[in-house]
Design an enzyme around this catalytic site. Structure first.
Site, PDB file in Angstrom:
ATOM      1  N   GLY A 173      -4.729  10.548  -0.389  1.00 14.43           N
ATOM      2  CA  GLY A 173      -5.349  11.437   0.595  1.00 14.43           C
ATOM      3  C   GLY A 173      -4.875  12.888   0.526  1.00 14.43           C
ATOM      4  O   GLY A 173      -5.707  13.803   0.432  1.00 14.43           O
ATOM      5  N   LYS A 184      -4.195   2.710   9.942  1.00 18.23           N
ATOM      6  CA  LYS A 184      -3.074   1.930   9.410  1.00 18.23           C
ATOM      7  C   LYS A 184      -2.706   0.792  10.372  1.00 18.23           C
ATOM      8  O   LYS A 184      -2.548  -0.357   9.967  1.00 18.23           O
ATOM      9  CB  LYS A 184      -1.874   2.863   9.218  1.00 18.23           C
ATOM     10  CG  LYS A 184      -0.898   2.411   8.150  1.00 18.23           C
ATOM     11  CD  LYS A 184       0.251   3.387   7.969  1.00 18.23           C
ATOM     12  CE  LYS A 184      -0.153   4.757   7.534  1.00 18.23           C
ATOM     13  NZ  LYS A 184      -0.829   4.791   6.236  1.00 18.23           N
ATOM     14  N   LYS A 240       0.870  -1.184   0.000  1.00 18.12           N
ATOM     15  CA  LYS A 240       0.000   0.000   0.000  1.00 18.12           C
ATOM     16  C   LYS A 240       0.901   1.227   0.000  1.00 18.12           C
ATOM     17  O   LYS A 240       1.805   1.345   0.833  1.00 18.12           O
ATOM     18  CB  LYS A 240      -0.927  -0.025   1.211  1.00 18.12           C
ATOM     19  CG  LYS A 240      -1.920   1.120   1.207  1.00 18.12           C
ATOM     20  CD  LYS A 240      -1.388   2.293   1.953  1.00 18.12           C
ATOM     21  CE  LYS A 240      -2.242   3.533   1.797  1.00 18.12           C
ATOM     22  NZ  LYS A 240      -1.932   4.548   2.796  1.00 18.12           N
TER      23      LYS A 240
HETATM   24  N1  LIG Z   1       2.898   7.234  16.592  1.00 16.98           N
HETATM   25  C1  LIG Z   1       2.998   7.662  15.331  1.00 16.98           C
HETATM   26  N2  LIG Z   1       4.112   7.351  14.617  1.00 16.98           N
HETATM   27  C2  LIG Z   1       4.254   7.795  13.350  1.00 16.98           C
HETATM   28  N3  LIG Z   1       3.346   8.552  12.696  1.00 16.98           N
HETATM   29  C3  LIG Z   1       2.210   8.883  13.345  1.00 16.98           C
HETATM   30  C4  LIG Z   1       1.981   8.440  14.682  1.00 16.98           C
HETATM   31  N4  LIG Z   1       0.775   8.914  15.073  1.00 16.98           N
HETATM   32  C5  LIG Z   1       0.287   9.609  14.040  1.00 16.98           C
HETATM   33  N5  LIG Z   1       1.126   9.603  12.990  1.00 16.98           N
HETATM   34  C6  LIG Z   1       0.870  10.283  11.737  1.00 16.98           C
HETATM   35  O1  LIG Z   1       0.426   9.344  10.780  1.00 16.98           O
HETATM   36  C7  LIG Z   1       0.867   9.794   9.501  1.00 16.98           C
HETATM   37  C8  LIG Z   1       0.750   8.658   8.505  1.00 16.98           C
HETATM   38  O2  LIG Z   1      -0.619   8.468   8.208  1.00 16.98           O
HETATM   39  P1  LIG Z   1      -1.252   9.077   6.865  1.00 16.98           P
HETATM   40  O3  LIG Z   1      -0.945  10.539   6.793  1.00 16.98           O
HETATM   41  O4  LIG Z   1      -2.652   8.655   6.766  1.00 16.98           O
HETATM   42  O5  LIG Z   1      -0.330   8.352   5.812  1.00 16.98           O
HETATM   43  P2  LIG Z   1      -0.627   7.712   4.404  1.00 16.98           P
HETATM   44  O6  LIG Z   1      -1.090   8.832   3.507  1.00 16.98           O
HETATM   45  O7  LIG Z   1       0.711   7.163   4.016  1.00 16.98           O
HETATM   46  O8  LIG Z   1      -1.669   6.641   4.605  1.00 16.98           O
HETATM   47  C9  LIG Z   1       2.261  10.310   9.765  1.00 16.98           C
HETATM   48  O9  LIG Z   1       2.709  11.221   8.802  1.00 16.98           O
HETATM   49  C10 LIG Z   1       2.099  10.974  11.132  1.00 16.98           C
HETATM   50  O10 LIG Z   1       1.789  12.330  10.980  1.00 16.98           O
HETATM   51  C1  LIG Z   2     -12.262   6.981   3.774  1.00 17.13           C
HETATM   52  C2  LIG Z   2     -10.943   7.624   3.511  1.00 17.13           C
HETATM   53  O1  LIG Z   2     -10.407   8.313   4.361  1.00 17.13           O
HETATM   54  N1  LIG Z   2     -10.388   7.389   2.315  1.00 17.13           N
HETATM   55  C3  LIG Z   2      -9.131   7.934   1.895  1.00 17.13           C
HETATM   56  C4  LIG Z   2      -8.742   7.283   0.574  1.00 17.13           C
HETATM   57  C5  LIG Z   2      -7.363   7.657   0.124  1.00 17.13           C
HETATM   58  C6  LIG Z   2      -6.299   7.215   1.092  1.00 17.13           C
HETATM   59  O2  LIG Z   2      -6.465   6.361   1.946  1.00 17.13           O
HETATM   60  O3  LIG Z   2      -5.110   7.861   0.874  1.00 17.13           O
HETATM   61  P1  LIG Z   2      -3.812   7.862   1.793  1.00 17.13           P
HETATM   62  O4  LIG Z   2      -3.364   6.451   1.904  1.00 17.13           O
HETATM   63  O5  LIG Z   2      -2.860   8.706   1.020  1.00 17.13           O
HETATM   64  O6  LIG Z   2      -4.160   8.444   3.138  1.00 17.13           O
HETATM   65  C7  LIG Z   2      -9.233   9.465   1.732  1.00 17.13           C
HETATM   66  O7  LIG Z   2     -10.252   9.955   1.299  1.00 17.13           O
HETATM   67  O8  LIG Z   2      -8.211  10.126   2.016  1.00 17.13           O
END
Ligand SMILES: Nc1ncnc2c1ncn2[C@@H]1O[C@H](COP(=O)(O)OP(=O)(O)O)[C@@H](O)[C@H]1O
Ligand SMILES: CC(=O)N[C@@H](CCC(=O)OP(=O)(O)O)C(=O)O
Length: 248
Positions: free
Chosen positions: A42, A214, A8
């Site tokens: 996202g 995650k 992912k």
């Molecule tokens: N304990 C933690 N350790 C690392 N990152 C964290 C933690 N808690 C929250 N985060 C946040 O989670 C983010 C990753 O999630 P997200 O932004 O949704 O990533 P992605 O777009 O890769 O799915 C990191 O950039 C950080 O800001």
């Molecule tokens: C329901 C929900 O939150 N869906 C996500 C889908 C994209 C995603 O997951 O992107 P990242 O992995 O870059 O965060 C969103 O709209 O952001």
């Protein structure tokens, strides 16, 4: 599929893929692995939503998705994030195919909590035979959207989509590639994390925002029999491995 690796890639990570990422994919393919990439997007969805002066609202890392937001989400995922990734993979000589829920009913879903989150879904059914057919020859690049049985599009958190796919396709490994080197506590990366530790760190607000779905996704994968689930910012780095609770 014992030789299947699901990766992912978060929206942020798509924009900063390193040469070692592509080298690893090439060597996995040479070793006979099948590869499925589930991409996020996202940050790009948020950027476009803000540009159009529409509100961005997330609950525990999940985007509240009204009809306008859903339209933008589809636009960004299928018109920007996915082609950006496909182009980079193709430039490195990798055979790729872009996929989404509407291809032969690849991903079917249901609403998660329609009253609270709008058109946010969870994947309930995967067309395994169709995916196996595609992955026999190509690296699949799949968007995190699902369709209800009545044809409504659903926005699915990409970590959660990757996990259901890892479960249903019985992948050997799930890599959640993000913008941080792993789960951080006191400024350091944790090499392992058990479900019990994850619960405690979430309650203490050490694990917050997008890291919450995650971590939950990685735990679910391990508990469903996926041998390895890793959260990292580089495919060749160990990051944080989600592990089963030690039996005492
Ligand atoms: N304990 C933690 N350790 C690392 N990152 C964290 C933690 N808690 C929250 N985060 C946040 O989670 C983010 C990753 O999630 P997200 O932004 O949704 O990533 P992605 O777009 O890769 O799915 C990191 O950039 C950080 O800001
Ligand atoms: C329901 C929900 O939150 N869906 C996500 C889908 C994209 C995603 O997951 O992107 P990242 O992995 O870059 O965060 C969103 O709209 O952001």
């Amino acid at each position: 599929m014992q030789n299947l690796i699901i990766i992912k890639i978060g929206g942020q990570a798509i924009q900063q893929l390193r040469p070692s990422f592509f080298q690893q994919l090439v060597s996995w393919r040479k070793a006979g692995k099948q590869l499925l990439i589930v991409h996020g997007g996202g940050p790009m969805i948020t950027k476009l939503t803000q540009k159009l002066q529409l509100p961005v609202h997330k609950i525990h890392g999940l985007r509240v998705t009204d009809s306008e937001t859903l339209a933008l989400t589809k636009l960004v995922l299928l018109g920007d994030a996915q082609p950006a990734l496909l182009t980079q993979l193709a430039q490195h000589g990798l055979p790729v195919v872009g996929l989404n829920a509407a291809d032969n009913q690849l991903l079917t879903g249901t609403y998660l909590n329609r009253a609270q989150l709008g058109a946010v879904g969870q994947v309930t059914k995967v067309n395994v035979a169709e995916l196996q057919r595609q992955l026999a020859t190509h690296i699949g690049v799949l968007a995190p959207l699902a369709l209800t049985t009545t044809g409504q599009w659903l926005n699915v958190n990409a970590d959660m989509a990757a996990t259901v796919l890892a479960q249903q396709l019985q992948a050997e490994k799930l890599v959640l590639l993000t913008d941080v080197p792993g789960i951080m506590q006191h400024g350091a990366v944790m090499t392992t994390l058990s479900p019990h530790q994850a619960q405690a760190l979430t309650q203490q607000a050490v694990i917050t925002a997008g890291m919450r779905p995650k971590v939950q996704a990685a735990i679910q994968a391990i508990q469903a029999g996926v041998q390895q689930a890793i959260i990292t910012d580089a495919i060749d780095q160990p990051g944080t491995a989600i592990i089963q609770e030690a039996v005492i």
